[in-house]
Design a protein around this motif. Structure first.
Motif, short mmCIF file in Angstrom:
data_model
loop_
_atom_site.label_atom_id
_atom_site.label_comp_id
_atom_site.label_asym_id
_atom_site.label_seq_id
_atom_site.Cartn_x
_atom_site.Cartn_y
_atom_site.Cartn_z
N ILE A 149 67.39 128.28 46.94
CA ILE A 149 68.84 128.11 47.01
C ILE A 149 69.42 128.71 45.72
O ILE A 149 69.18 128.22 44.62
CB ILE A 149 69.20 126.61 47.12
CG1 ILE A 149 68.58 126.03 48.39
CG2 ILE A 149 70.71 126.43 47.11
CD1 ILE A 149 68.72 124.52 48.49
N THR A 150 70.16 129.80 45.88
CA THR A 150 70.65 130.54 44.71
C THR A 150 72.06 130.15 44.31
O THR A 150 72.49 130.46 43.19
CB THR A 150 70.62 132.05 45.00
OG1 THR A 150 71.39 132.32 46.19
CG2 THR A 150 69.19 132.52 45.24
N LEU A 182 62.35 122.06 41.40
CA LEU A 182 61.97 123.08 40.44
C LEU A 182 63.17 123.98 40.18
O LEU A 182 63.74 124.57 41.11
CB LEU A 182 60.80 123.91 40.97
CG LEU A 182 60.27 125.00 40.03
CD1 LEU A 182 59.67 124.40 38.77
CD2 LEU A 182 59.25 125.88 40.75
N SER A 183 63.55 124.09 38.91
CA SER A 183 64.69 124.93 38.55
C SER A 183 64.26 126.39 38.45
O SER A 183 63.06 126.71 38.51
CB SER A 183 65.27 124.48 37.21
OG SER A 183 64.32 124.67 36.16
N GLY A 184 65.22 127.25 38.27
CA GLY A 184 64.91 128.66 38.10
C GLY A 184 64.40 128.94 36.70
O GLY A 184 64.44 128.08 35.80
N LYS A 199 62.53 126.47 29.23
CA LYS A 199 62.76 127.89 28.93
C LYS A 199 62.00 128.80 29.90
O LYS A 199 62.19 130.01 29.90
CB LYS A 199 62.38 128.20 27.50
CG LYS A 199 60.92 127.98 27.16
CD LYS A 199 60.67 128.30 25.70
CE LYS A 199 59.20 128.09 25.33
NZ LYS A 199 58.96 128.42 23.90
N PHE A 200 61.10 128.18 30.68
CA PHE A 200 60.42 128.93 31.73
C PHE A 200 60.86 128.34 33.08
O PHE A 200 62.02 128.36 33.40
CB PHE A 200 58.90 128.85 31.55
CG PHE A 200 58.44 129.43 30.25
CD1 PHE A 200 58.47 130.81 30.03
CD2 PHE A 200 58.00 128.61 29.22
CE1 PHE A 200 58.06 131.36 28.83
CE2 PHE A 200 57.58 129.15 28.01
CZ PHE A 200 57.62 130.52 27.80
N PHE A 201 59.92 127.82 33.88
CA PHE A 201 60.25 127.07 35.09
C PHE A 201 60.02 125.59 34.78
O PHE A 201 58.98 125.22 34.24
CB PHE A 201 59.37 127.48 36.28
CG PHE A 201 59.69 128.83 36.84
CD1 PHE A 201 60.72 129.00 37.75
CD2 PHE A 201 58.96 129.95 36.44
CE1 PHE A 201 61.02 130.25 38.27
CE2 PHE A 201 59.25 131.20 36.94
CZ PHE A 201 60.28 131.36 37.85
N GLY A 202 60.98 124.75 35.11
CA GLY A 202 60.83 123.32 34.83
C GLY A 202 61.12 122.49 36.05
O GLY A 202 62.11 122.72 36.76
N PRO A 229 74.47 130.60 37.70
CA PRO A 229 74.57 129.93 39.00
C PRO A 229 73.44 128.91 39.18
O PRO A 229 72.29 129.17 38.83
CB PRO A 229 74.44 131.07 40.00
CG PRO A 229 73.61 132.09 39.28
CD PRO A 229 74.01 131.99 37.85
N LEU A 230 73.81 127.74 39.71
CA LEU A 230 72.85 126.66 39.94
C LEU A 230 71.80 127.11 40.95
O LEU A 230 72.13 127.70 41.97
CB LEU A 230 73.59 125.41 40.41
CG LEU A 230 74.60 124.86 39.41
CD1 LEU A 230 75.47 123.81 40.08
CD2 LEU A 230 73.90 124.30 38.19
N TYR A 231 70.54 126.79 40.65
CA TYR A 231 69.43 127.38 41.40
C TYR A 231 68.35 126.33 41.68
O TYR A 231 67.97 125.56 40.79
CB TYR A 231 68.85 128.53 40.57
CG TYR A 231 67.73 129.32 41.21
CD1 TYR A 231 67.97 130.50 41.90
CD2 TYR A 231 66.40 128.88 41.10
CE1 TYR A 231 66.94 131.23 42.47
CE2 TYR A 231 65.36 129.60 41.66
CZ TYR A 231 65.64 130.78 42.34
OH TYR A 231 64.62 131.50 42.90
N VAL A 232 67.85 126.30 42.91
CA VAL A 232 66.73 125.43 43.30
C VAL A 232 65.62 126.31 43.86
O VAL A 232 65.83 127.01 44.87
CB VAL A 232 67.16 124.38 44.36
CG1 VAL A 232 65.96 123.53 44.77
CG2 VAL A 232 68.28 123.50 43.81
N HIS A 233 64.47 126.29 43.20
CA HIS A 233 63.37 127.16 43.60
C HIS A 233 62.71 126.68 44.90
O HIS A 233 62.61 125.49 45.15
CB HIS A 233 62.34 127.23 42.49
CG HIS A 233 61.48 128.45 42.54
ND1 HIS A 233 61.96 129.72 42.27
CD2 HIS A 233 60.18 128.61 42.85
CE1 HIS A 233 60.99 130.60 42.39
NE2 HIS A 233 59.89 129.96 42.75
#
Length: 210
Positions: free
Chosen positions: A93-94, A137-139, A163-166, A194-198
């Motif tokens: 979700i971008t 998981l965030s972007g 600072k990476f994927f969290g 933009p709010l992002y859900v991996h």
């Protein structure tokens, strides 16, 4: 015979008695047995008749218990209580706005069909205690705050980012009523725009505990 003794044990004991009884009969020629042996034979046959009655009675009881344990009504109740789901985000979700529902569209398990992969909502089918778990998981280099909502009210919070994927995860045990709506949503406006859900690593699951 004591009704508290398990049926399987009672049947085993009866079988053992039958074996002994037939062994005693076969020890000699019935035409040549002594008076004492004749009396013993009569006692054995009497015992056999009693044991046959016991066997018939136990079979009847076992039949009743078997029917009771798998009655149609109990099957229906048991089936109603099979409530569990597990779904993942796919694709990523971008773009998501504050308070928007996160839709976990890739369904792996949906016993009871209470989770809707089109809306991301779980509608409680029967009242009870439910367990929910989610991992977001965030972007890369981004952060996002999310929450579990029940009927629009926050009941569980999660923070994801580094600072990476969290990833951030949490679990809740909730007493719910039939018809309650449960979903995972963006909590407030906070996060990296933009709010992002991996995808795939972001999951939502739940089940009826009792």
């Amino acid at each position: 015979m004591d009704s508290k003794i398990p049926f399987a044990f009672q049947l085993s004991f009866i079988g053992f008695c039958l074996m002994i009884s037939f062994t005693e009969i076969q020890k000699g020629d019935c035409a040549e047995v002594s008076n004492t042996e004749n009396e013993l034979a009569e006692d054995i046959f009497s015992t056999l008749q009693s044991l046959r009655s016991e066997v018939q009675s136990l079979k009847a009881q076992i039949g009743v218990e078997g029917e009771r344990s798998i009655s149609p009504e109990e099957r229906r109740v048991s089936k109603k209580k099979r409530v569990a789901f597990y779904a993942r985000v796919s694709p990523s979700i971008t773009k998501i706005a504050a308070e928007d529902t996160i839709v976990f569209s890739l369904v792996e398990t949906n016993s009871g069909e209470a989770y809707n992969p089109s809306t991301g909502e779980f509608k409680v089918p029967i009242a009870g205690t439910y367990v929910f778990h989610s991992n977001i998981l965030s972007g890369h280099g981004k952060f996002i705050e999310t929450c579990l909502k029940v009927n629009g009210k926050d009941r569980m919070l999660m923070y994801s980012g580094s600072k990476f994927f969290g990833s951030g995860s949490n679990m809740a045990v909730l007493e719910l009523k039939a018809g309650d709506i449960v979903n995972i949503a963006k909590q407030g406006p906070w996060g990296t725009v933009p709010l992002y859900v991996h995808h795939l690593w972001s999951t939502f699951s739940g089940f009826l505990l009792y």
